[in-house]
Design an enzyme around this catalytic site. Structure first.
Site, PDB file in Angstrom:
ATOM      1  N   HIS A  61       0.807  -1.220   0.000  1.00 40.62           N
ATOM      2  CA  HIS A  61       0.000   0.000   0.000  1.00 40.62           C
ATOM      3  C   HIS A  61       0.842   1.273   0.000  1.00 40.62           C
ATOM      4  CE1 HIS A  61      -2.943  -2.702   2.428  1.00 40.62           C
ATOM      5  NE2 HIS A  61      -3.168  -2.829   1.127  1.00 40.62           N
ATOM      6  N   LYS A  71       5.892   6.035   7.191  1.00 45.11           N
ATOM      7  CA  LYS A  71       5.386   5.203   8.283  1.00 45.11           C
ATOM      8  C   LYS A  71       6.546   4.700   9.134  1.00 45.11           C
ATOM      9  CE  LYS A  71       1.650   3.388   5.399  1.00 45.11           C
ATOM     10  NZ  LYS A  71       1.137   2.197   4.711  1.00 45.11           N
ATOM     11  N   TYR A 131       1.595   1.214  13.660  1.00 43.66           N
ATOM     12  CA  TYR A 131       2.382   2.128  12.848  1.00 43.66           C
ATOM     13  C   TYR A 131       1.934   3.566  13.019  1.00 43.66           C
ATOM     14  CZ  TYR A 131      -1.247   0.899   9.328  1.00 43.66           C
ATOM     15  OH  TYR A 131      -2.422   0.624   8.672  1.00 43.66           O
ATOM     16  N   ASP A 169      -6.689  -6.021  -1.963  1.00 39.84           N
ATOM     17  CA  ASP A 169      -5.300  -6.368  -2.231  1.00 39.84           C
ATOM     18  C   ASP A 169      -5.144  -7.366  -3.372  1.00 39.84           C
ATOM     19  OD1 ASP A 169      -4.474  -4.581  -0.332  1.00 39.84           O
ATOM     20  OD2 ASP A 169      -3.941  -6.080   1.176  1.00 39.84           O
TER      21      ASP A 169
END
Length: 189
Positions: A61, A71, A131, A169
């Protein structure tokens, strides 16, 4: 904290100083002052957490400009293989990846800059993954490349044929069919 540089500029692994005694352990999971000094100044604005079972694969992603994200990720329970793929057109490392095993025992963290696609595979029975992001989530800016793209050469430490994926996905393009919204001039942070 120790910063471990990788083969791709801007992508780093962080090893915190862990203090253990008869009571257990303690470590500073994030210090803005130390992160800004040793990695790069970043203003994290959102924390996320997911819980997944063995065989779940999430990714790869990213968020499209102008909502790109860096991130800082870690696994607080279980184990995951975490991966960052360079998707900046014109980059000498375009299509290359860095992979690191993040576990509740090694306490490692992984910094994934803007211009990279990110994903992970769950290697333990259960994994809790956290995250920090430096941009808020914008569903209209969602993007991805296929986590099952064999041309990326990622050894996921599990059989991708048995992977548990979201519907979203399964629809991401292969890298060869992907028109990246990032270029080498993309700010990494």
């Amino acid at each position: 904290m120790e910063v471990i540089r990788t083969d791709i500029e801007g992508v780093v692994i962080i090893r915190p100083r862990v203090f253990t005694d008869a009571r257990g352990y303690f470590f500073e999971s994030y210090s803005k002052r130390e992160f800004d000094e040793k990695v790069r100044p970043v203003n994290f604005v959102q924390d996320n957490e997911s819980c997944s079972t063995r065989g779940v694969m999430r990714g790869l992603h990213f968020q499209r400009p102008p909502f790109t994200q860096s991130k800082l990720v870690r696994c607080v329970k279980g184990a995951v293989l975490d991966v960052a793929v360079d998707i900046r057109k014109g980059s000498p490392t375009y299509g290359r990846h860095v992979a690191v095993e993040l576990t509740e025992d090694n306490h490692l963290q992984f910094f994934v800059p803007r211009g990279f696609a990110h994903g992970f595979a769950v290697l333990s029975d259960v994994a809790v993954f956290q995250y920090k992001c430096d941009e808020f989530y914008h569903p209209e800016a969602d993007g991805g490349i296929s986590i099952l793209d064999s041309s990326l050469g990622i050894d996921w430490h599990l059989d991708p044929a048995d992977a548990i994926l979201s519907d979203k996905d399964t629809r991401h393009p292969l890298l060869a069919d992907f028109d990246s919204p990032f270029d080498i001039g993309t700010e990494l942070y």
